[in-house]
Design an enzyme around this catalytic site. Structure first.
Site, PDB file in Angstrom:
ATOM      1  N   ARG A   1      32.825  56.655  58.635  1.00  0.00           N
ATOM      2  CA  ARG A   1      34.072  56.831  57.846  1.00  0.00           C
ATOM      3  C   ARG A   1      35.224  55.963  58.338  1.00  0.00           C
ATOM      4  O   ARG A   1      36.385  56.229  58.063  1.00  0.00           O
ATOM      5  CB  ARG A   1      34.512  58.290  57.804  1.00  0.00           C
ATOM      6  CG  ARG A   1      33.519  59.178  57.093  1.00  0.00           C
ATOM      7  CD  ARG A   1      34.128  60.508  56.725  1.00  0.00           C
ATOM      8  NE  ARG A   1      33.156  61.288  55.999  1.00  0.00           N
ATOM      9  CZ  ARG A   1      32.191  61.990  56.563  1.00  0.00           C
ATOM     10  NH1 ARG A   1      32.072  62.007  57.875  1.00  0.00           N
ATOM     11  NH2 ARG A   1      31.346  62.657  55.816  1.00  0.00           N
TER      12      ARG A   1
ATOM     13  N   LYS B   1      41.840  43.086  52.210  1.00  0.00           N
ATOM     14  CA  LYS B   1      40.754  43.325  51.247  1.00  0.00           C
ATOM     15  C   LYS B   1      39.439  42.986  51.942  1.00  0.00           C
ATOM     16  O   LYS B   1      39.317  41.923  52.569  1.00  0.00           O
ATOM     17  CB  LYS B   1      40.892  42.385  50.048  1.00  0.00           C
ATOM     18  CG  LYS B   1      41.918  42.795  49.019  1.00  0.00           C
ATOM     19  CD  LYS B   1      41.759  41.858  47.817  1.00  0.00           C
ATOM     20  CE  LYS B   1      42.787  42.070  46.759  1.00  0.00           C
ATOM     21  NZ  LYS B   1      42.643  41.108  45.648  1.00  0.00           N
TER      22      LYS B   1
ATOM     23  N   GLU C   1      43.713  26.532  49.032  1.00  0.00           N
ATOM     24  CA  GLU C   1      44.427  27.826  49.049  1.00  0.00           C
ATOM     25  C   GLU C   1      45.772  27.684  49.767  1.00  0.00           C
ATOM     26  O   GLU C   1      46.746  28.333  49.408  1.00  0.00           O
ATOM     27  CB  GLU C   1      43.576  28.909  49.732  1.00  0.00           C
ATOM     28  CG  GLU C   1      42.291  29.286  48.989  1.00  0.00           C
ATOM     29  CD  GLU C   1      42.520  30.113  47.710  1.00  0.00           C
ATOM     30  OE1 GLU C   1      43.666  30.501  47.424  1.00  0.00           O
ATOM     31  OE2 GLU C   1      41.528  30.342  46.992  1.00  0.00           O
TER      32      GLU C   1
ATOM     33  N   LYS D   1      51.478  34.940  52.375  1.00  0.00           N
ATOM     34  CA  LYS D   1      50.529  35.968  51.924  1.00  0.00           C
ATOM     35  C   LYS D   1      50.947  37.337  52.461  1.00  0.00           C
ATOM     36  O   LYS D   1      50.906  38.339  51.750  1.00  0.00           O
ATOM     37  CB  LYS D   1      49.091  35.624  52.331  1.00  0.00           C
ATOM     38  CG  LYS D   1      48.121  36.636  51.746  1.00  0.00           C
ATOM     39  CD  LYS D   1      46.697  36.190  51.560  1.00  0.00           C
ATOM     40  CE  LYS D   1      45.902  37.324  50.901  1.00  0.00           C
ATOM     41  NZ  LYS D   1      44.464  37.146  50.919  1.00  0.00           N
TER      42      LYS D   1
ATOM     43  N   GLU E   1      47.683  45.292  44.890  1.00  0.00           N
ATOM     44  CA  GLU E   1      47.683  44.381  43.745  1.00  0.00           C
ATOM     45  C   GLU E   1      47.995  45.055  42.412  1.00  0.00           C
ATOM     46  O   GLU E   1      47.236  44.959  41.460  1.00  0.00           O
ATOM     47  CB  GLU E   1      46.337  43.631  43.662  1.00  0.00           C
ATOM     48  CG  GLU E   1      46.444  42.374  42.820  1.00  0.00           C
ATOM     49  CD  GLU E   1      45.193  41.505  42.857  1.00  0.00           C
ATOM     50  OE1 GLU E   1      44.708  41.208  43.947  1.00  0.00           O
ATOM     51  OE2 GLU E   1      44.737  41.135  41.766  1.00  0.00           O
TER      52      GLU E   1
ATOM     53  N   ARG F   1      51.415  40.920  43.975  1.00  0.00           N
ATOM     54  CA  ARG F   1      50.268  40.309  44.661  1.00  0.00           C
ATOM     55  C   ARG F   1      49.444  39.434  43.712  1.00  0.00           C
ATOM     56  O   ARG F   1      48.723  38.540  44.138  1.00  0.00           O
ATOM     57  CB  ARG F   1      49.395  41.410  45.293  1.00  0.00           C
ATOM     58  CG  ARG F   1      48.260  40.855  46.151  1.00  0.00           C
ATOM     59  CD  ARG F   1      47.587  41.883  47.027  1.00  0.00           C
ATOM     60  NE  ARG F   1      46.542  41.243  47.834  1.00  0.00           N
ATOM     61  CZ  ARG F   1      45.988  41.775  48.887  1.00  0.00           C
ATOM     62  NH1 ARG F   1      46.339  42.954  49.315  1.00  0.00           N
ATOM     63  NH2 ARG F   1      45.043  41.127  49.551  1.00  0.00           N
TER      64      ARG F   1
ATOM     65  N   ASN G   1      46.706  34.973  42.601  1.00  0.00           N
ATOM     66  CA  ASN G   1      45.592  34.561  41.732  1.00  0.00           C
ATOM     67  C   ASN G   1      45.887  33.270  40.984  1.00  0.00           C
ATOM     68  O   ASN G   1      45.125  32.877  40.107  1.00  0.00           O
ATOM     69  CB  ASN G   1      45.275  35.668  40.710  1.00  0.00           C
ATOM     70  CG  ASN G   1      44.806  36.929  41.396  1.00  0.00           C
ATOM     71  OD1 ASN G   1      44.206  36.865  42.469  1.00  0.00           O
ATOM     72  ND2 ASN G   1      45.082  38.086  40.804  1.00  0.00           N
TER      73      ASN G   1
ATOM     74  N   HIS H   1      43.215  30.915  39.647  1.00  0.00           N
ATOM     75  CA  HIS H   1      41.924  31.580  39.818  1.00  0.00           C
ATOM     76  C   HIS H   1      41.260  32.011  38.505  1.00  0.00           C
ATOM     77  O   HIS H   1      40.043  32.189  38.475  1.00  0.00           O
ATOM     78  CB  HIS H   1      42.054  32.779  40.767  1.00  0.00           C
ATOM     79  CG  HIS H   1      42.104  32.370  42.215  1.00  0.00           C
ATOM     80  ND1 HIS H   1      43.101  31.572  42.723  1.00  0.00           N
ATOM     81  CD2 HIS H   1      41.273  32.621  43.267  1.00  0.00           C
ATOM     82  CE1 HIS H   1      42.891  31.361  44.021  1.00  0.00           C
ATOM     83  NE2 HIS H   1      41.780  31.994  44.380  1.00  0.00           N
TER      84      HIS H   1
ATOM     85  N   HIS I   1      37.770  30.586  38.843  1.00  0.00           N
ATOM     86  CA  HIS I   1      36.549  31.382  38.974  1.00  0.00           C
ATOM     87  C   HIS I   1      35.519  30.956  37.946  1.00  0.00           C
ATOM     88  O   HIS I   1      34.316  30.884  38.240  1.00  0.00           O
ATOM     89  CB  HIS I   1      36.853  32.877  38.790  1.00  0.00           C
ATOM     90  CG  HIS I   1      37.380  33.506  40.034  1.00  0.00           C
ATOM     91  ND1 HIS I   1      38.277  34.553  40.026  1.00  0.00           N
ATOM     92  CD2 HIS I   1      37.147  33.242  41.347  1.00  0.00           C
ATOM     93  CE1 HIS I   1      38.572  34.893  41.270  1.00  0.00           C
ATOM     94  NE2 HIS I   1      37.900  34.112  42.088  1.00  0.00           N
TER      95      HIS I   1
ATOM     96  N   HIS J   1      34.616  27.105  46.144  1.00  0.00           N
ATOM     97  CA  HIS J   1      35.764  27.879  45.684  1.00  0.00           C
ATOM     98  C   HIS J   1      37.074  27.071  45.602  1.00  0.00           C
ATOM     99  O   HIS J   1      37.697  26.984  44.545  1.00  0.00           O
ATOM    100  CB  HIS J   1      35.938  29.096  46.604  1.00  0.00           C
ATOM    101  CG  HIS J   1      37.053  29.996  46.197  1.00  0.00           C
ATOM    102  ND1 HIS J   1      36.965  30.832  45.112  1.00  0.00           N
ATOM    103  CD2 HIS J   1      38.302  30.181  46.712  1.00  0.00           C
ATOM    104  CE1 HIS J   1      38.094  31.496  44.987  1.00  0.00           C
ATOM    105  NE2 HIS J   1      38.919  31.125  45.942  1.00  0.00           N
TER     106      HIS J   1
END
Ligand SMILES: NC(=O)c1ccc[n+]([C@@H]2O[C@H](COP(=O)([O-])OP(=O)(O)OC[C@H]3O[C@@H](n4cnc5c(N)ncnc54)[C@H](O)[C@@H]3O)[C@@H](O)[C@H]2O)c1
Length: 345
Positions: free
Chosen positions: A108, A130, A172, A214, A224, A228, A232, A235, A239, A249
């Site tokens: 946990r 994340k 990035e 960031k 997000e 936030r 993206n 993206h 993507h 990427h």
């Protein structure tokens, strides 16, 4: 050494930039710890972490899956890591995602930290809390929001990073300048040669600025729901390009940023001269590669984007270098903009 603290509602996380990576040992305080790494990092750096038991995975995105988490958890049990244990991820974004996710669900949740070894993970993947794994080919579908205790970014480790991985991370970093810091964008523009030479003192400055950006965005909106989303930028199309062309990427996001800049010009928000600066900078690093994706295929991909809501996506537009905004745009309008800019690509 630069130190940045990320404060979210639930946690405090320290990012250390420019320290020798082997100092991670000082953060373990004699606890029952284990390292998660990959075979490339083990080969290059493993002799320096022989004092802590390690689990090494096969490098690559396709191993970022739940089955691996299962296997690693069984090994942690064998090592006797309990709830007071600590997990250190030493690697790029894949290792950090796996280590962060594993630590978040093992018993946990146990504490964890990262030695972030790729430029992409230093400026992006290991900052923000994340952690996720893929399901089939769909990225980061199972995951958690959970902050590491520390992240160590040693720019000297970037010397061994393959060229395309380095450039992919640079995209990035450029994105962070574009969305919220014109000074960062200008510094990158003025230092192309030193960046290509991976000059460590310049990298410390750039990585620090990028992490600050960031961290400030994540600090305001950890999960997000609002601001936030500006991360993206590039993206939505990026993507789609990554999935269909197989480009790495950062290279795909670079083209996605040019499309987003084109759309921003089309909507009257960005001056064409600023669009040219963006294009030229990305191009001077060789980040803009050919891809050939029909308008229909692009539309199909964006319709299935997990971030869309109904017929709209929260699209990130750019107003000038260092200033971005979020706008809900209907997918049909987005695609018709793409169609009219397609010939310019
Ligand atoms: N959690 C997040 O917020 C977040 C954000 C962005 C990206 N990501 C994830 O990050 C992953 C991509 O990260 P990445 O680009 O670092 O990929 P990666 O971890 O696969 O690393 C790229 C390659 O470089 C090698 N490598 C790493 N550091 C090295 C070094 N110092 N010297 C030599 N080789 C080295 C690795 O072994 C690997 O082969 C994706 O899975 C993506 O989903 C997560």
């Amino acid at each position: 050494l630069e130190k940045i603290t990320i404060n979210t509602l639930s946690h405090k996380s320290e990012i250390l930039i420019g320290v020798n990576w082997t100092s991670f040992i000082n953060y373990l305080h004699g606890r029952n710890a284990a390292i998660v790494t990959d075979d490339n990092i083990l080969r290059l750096y493993g002799k320096h972490f022989d004092k802590v038991p390690f689990l090494s995975i096969t490098p690559g995105e396709k191993n970022k899956k739940l089955e691996l988490i299962n296997e690693l958890a069984a090994k942690l049990l064998d090592l006797g890591v309990d709830r007071s244990g600590f997990l250190v991820g030493i690697g790029g974004g894949v290792v950090c995602d796996i280590a962060g996710f594993l630590a978040s669900v093992y018993m946990r949740g146990i504490q964890f930290g990262f030695v972030s070894t790729s430029l992409l993970s230093q400026v992006d993947a290991s900052v923000g809390g994340k952690n996720g794994v893929n399901v089939g080919t769909v990225k980061n579908i199972l995951g958690t929001f959970n902050q590491p205790e520390f992240v160590i970014c040693d720019p000297l480790m970037l010397k061994t990073l393959p060229d395309d991985e380095y450039l992919s991370g640079l995209a990035e970093l450029i994105k962070h300048g574009l969305i919220s810091d014109s000074e960062l964008f200008n510094t990158i523009e003025q230092n192309i040669e030193s960046i290509l030479k991976r000059d460590p003192s310049l990298l410390i400055k750039l990585i620090t600025k990028s992490v600050e950006i960031k961290a400030s965005v994540v600090g305001e909106d950890e999960k997000e729901t609002g601001r936030r989303k500006i991360l993206n930028f590039g993206h939505t199309f990026g993507h789609a390009i990554e999935a269909q062309s197989g480009l790495k990427h950062g290279f795909a996001v670079a083209s996605g940023m040019v499309i987003a800049a084109d759309i921003s010009v089309k909507l009257g928000m960005l001056q064409p001269e600023d669009r040219s600066r963006i294009f030229n900078l990305l191009n001077s690093f060789g980040l803009l590669k050919d891809y050939n994706i029909s308008v229909e295929k692009m539309k199909e991909f964006i319709i299935h984007d997990k971030k869309k809501k109904g017929n709209e996506v929260d699209f990130i537009l750019i107003e000038k270098t260092g200033k971005s905004s979020i706008k809900k745009i209907d997918i049909n309008q987005l695609i018709s903009c793409y169609k009219s800019t397609f010939k310019n690509l």
